[in-house]
Design a protein around this motif. Structure first.
Motif, PDB file in Angstrom:
ATOM      1  N   VAL A  25      44.972  44.477  52.867  1.00  0.00           N
ATOM      2  CA  VAL A  25      43.804  43.436  52.011  1.00  0.00           C
ATOM      3  C   VAL A  25      43.519  43.898  50.754  1.00  0.00           C
ATOM      4  CG1 VAL A  25      40.733  43.145  51.785  1.00  0.00           C
ATOM      5  CG2 VAL A  25      42.155  43.383  53.812  1.00  0.00           C
ATOM      6  N   GLU A  26      43.954  45.409  50.251  1.00  0.00           N
ATOM      7  CA  GLU A  26      43.729  45.853  48.895  1.00  0.00           C
ATOM      8  C   GLU A  26      45.002  45.326  48.315  1.00  0.00           C
ATOM      9  OE1 GLU A  26      42.972  47.377  51.906  1.00  0.00           O
ATOM     10  OE2 GLU A  26      41.962  48.850  51.376  1.00  0.00           O
ATOM     11  N   GLU A  27      45.947  45.104  48.727  1.00  0.00           N
ATOM     12  CA  GLU A  27      47.165  44.221  48.197  1.00  0.00           C
ATOM     13  C   GLU A  27      46.744  42.935  47.811  1.00  0.00           C
ATOM     14  OE1 GLU A  27      51.939  42.605  48.976  1.00  0.00           O
ATOM     15  OE2 GLU A  27      50.793  44.293  50.378  1.00  0.00           O
ATOM     16  N   ALA A  28      46.493  42.052  48.915  1.00  0.00           N
ATOM     17  CA  ALA A  28      46.114  41.048  48.614  1.00  0.00           C
ATOM     18  C   ALA A  28      44.827  40.692  47.111  1.00  0.00           C
ATOM     19  CB  ALA A  28      44.964  40.159  49.484  1.00  0.00           C
ATOM     20  N   VAL A  29      44.148  42.001  47.008  1.00  0.00           N
ATOM     21  CA  VAL A  29      43.183  41.719  46.077  1.00  0.00           C
ATOM     22  C   VAL A  29      43.772  42.188  44.393  1.00  0.00           C
ATOM     23  CG1 VAL A  29      41.250  43.392  45.066  1.00  0.00           C
ATOM     24  CG2 VAL A  29      41.372  42.850  47.085  1.00  0.00           C
ATOM     25  N   ARG A  30      45.070  43.062  44.700  1.00  0.00           N
ATOM     26  CA  ARG A  30      45.459  42.840  43.898  1.00  0.00           C
ATOM     27  C   ARG A  30      46.599  41.851  43.614  1.00  0.00           C
ATOM     28  NH1 ARG A  30      46.892  47.841  46.308  1.00  0.00           N
ATOM     29  NH2 ARG A  30      48.396  47.171  47.060  1.00  0.00           N
ATOM     30  N   MET A  31      46.956  41.488  43.966  1.00  0.00           N
ATOM     31  CA  MET A  31      47.341  40.246  43.381  1.00  0.00           C
ATOM     32  C   MET A  31      46.712  39.503  42.682  1.00  0.00           C
ATOM     33  SD  MET A  31      50.058  38.025  45.960  1.00  0.00           S
ATOM     34  CE  MET A  31      48.992  36.754  47.216  1.00  0.00           C
ATOM     35  N   ALA A  32      45.337  39.573  42.967  1.00  0.00           N
ATOM     36  CA  ALA A  32      44.710  37.984  42.508  1.00  0.00           C
ATOM     37  C   ALA A  32      44.066  38.915  41.452  1.00  0.00           C
ATOM     38  CB  ALA A  32      43.152  38.474  43.986  1.00  0.00           C
ATOM     39  N   PHE A  33      43.769  39.789  41.510  1.00  0.00           N
ATOM     40  CA  PHE A  33      44.150  40.148  39.440  1.00  0.00           C
ATOM     41  C   PHE A  33      45.170  40.412  39.026  1.00  0.00           C
ATOM     42  CE2 PHE A  33      40.647  43.345  41.482  1.00  0.00           C
ATOM     43  CZ  PHE A  33      39.621  43.008  40.746  1.00  0.00           C
ATOM     44  N   TRP A  34      46.467  40.181  39.604  1.00  0.00           N
ATOM     45  CA  TRP A  34      47.575  39.883  39.026  1.00  0.00           C
ATOM     46  C   TRP A  34      47.673  38.664  38.367  1.00  0.00           C
ATOM     47  CZ3 TRP A  34      51.200  42.794  42.859  1.00  0.00           C
ATOM     48  CH2 TRP A  34      51.096  44.536  42.841  1.00  0.00           C
ATOM     49  N   ALA A  35      47.139  37.405  39.332  1.00  0.00           N
ATOM     50  CA  ALA A  35      47.173  36.184  39.056  1.00  0.00           C
ATOM     51  C   ALA A  35      46.249  35.786  37.799  1.00  0.00           C
ATOM     52  CB  ALA A  35      47.270  35.194  40.388  1.00  0.00           C
ATOM     53  N   LEU A  36      45.209  36.506  38.059  1.00  0.00           N
ATOM     54  CA  LEU A  36      43.973  36.509  36.951  1.00  0.00           C
ATOM     55  C   LEU A  36      44.727  36.316  35.708  1.00  0.00           C
ATOM     56  CD1 LEU A  36      40.999  35.535  35.901  1.00  0.00           C
ATOM     57  CD2 LEU A  36      41.114  37.848  36.663  1.00  0.00           C
ATOM     58  N   GLU A  37      44.856  37.664  35.623  1.00  0.00           N
ATOM     59  CA  GLU A  37      46.082  38.340  34.157  1.00  0.00           C
ATOM     60  C   GLU A  37      47.243  37.222  33.760  1.00  0.00           C
ATOM     61  OE1 GLU A  37      46.742  40.371  30.742  1.00  0.00           O
ATOM     62  OE2 GLU A  37      44.514  40.375  32.309  1.00  0.00           O
ATOM     63  N   ALA A  38      48.359  36.740  34.800  1.00  0.00           N
ATOM     64  CA  ALA A  38      49.303  35.545  34.469  1.00  0.00           C
ATOM     65  C   ALA A  38      48.332  34.477  34.029  1.00  0.00           C
ATOM     66  CB  ALA A  38      49.464  35.442  35.279  1.00  0.00           C
ATOM     67  N   ASP A  39      47.126  33.877  34.211  1.00  0.00           N
ATOM     68  CA  ASP A  39      46.527  32.485  34.387  1.00  0.00           C
ATOM     69  C   ASP A  39      46.269  32.587  32.345  1.00  0.00           C
ATOM     70  OD1 ASP A  39      47.313  31.636  36.537  1.00  0.00           O
ATOM     71  OD2 ASP A  39      45.020  31.434  37.086  1.00  0.00           O
ATOM     72  N   GLU A  40      44.983  33.984  32.717  1.00  0.00           N
ATOM     73  CA  GLU A  40      44.536  34.404  31.061  1.00  0.00           C
ATOM     74  C   GLU A  40      45.626  34.286  29.931  1.00  0.00           C
ATOM     75  OE1 GLU A  40      42.414  38.180  31.116  1.00  0.00           O
ATOM     76  OE2 GLU A  40      40.668  36.473  32.845  1.00  0.00           O
ATOM     77  N   GLN A  41      46.692  35.023  30.382  1.00  0.00           N
ATOM     78  CA  GLN A  41      48.005  35.222  29.452  1.00  0.00           C
ATOM     79  C   GLN A  41      48.439  33.248  29.325  1.00  0.00           C
ATOM     80  OE1 GLN A  41      50.674  38.070  31.330  1.00  0.00           O
ATOM     81  NE2 GLN A  41      49.804  39.302  30.289  1.00  0.00           N
TER      82      GLN A  41
END
Length: 103
Positions: A25-41
């Protein structure tokens, strides 16, 4: 830090784990944060490109105003189930046309 996930978030994390895309689950949450950051960029690059191209910016502003004028004049359709089904149907028809042309 501890975070409480909604049932929907838990289900999404469990689906990622079940698919093998994430191990925890922790990895899934990290992946969600990375995806959010990529979307913002991506959005930042898009906005910078629009600002750098006056023709694009003017066209976008014109299209937005056209849409607002349509709404004000009552020229709109409800975004209901039937609306989305018609979009999917037209998309499938176009895809089929492309396939038949390339075959």
């Amino acid at each position: 830090m501890q975070v409480e996930l909604t049932p929907e978030d838990v289900a999404a994390a469990e689906a990622l784990i079940a698919s093998g895309r994430c191990a925890t689950v922790e990895e899934a949450v990290r992946m969600a944060f990375w995806a959010l950051e990529a979307d913002e960029q991506r959005l930042e690059r898009l906005f910078a490109a629009i600002e750098a191209n006056p023709e694009w910016k003017a066209e976008i502003q014109r299209k937005i105003q056209e849409g607002l004028d349509d709404v004000e004049a009552g020229r709109m359709v409800p975004a209901d189930h039937e609306f989305f089904e018609s979009i999917k149907r037209r998309g499938r028809e176009r895809l089929e046309q492309r396939r038949s042309i390339s075959a």
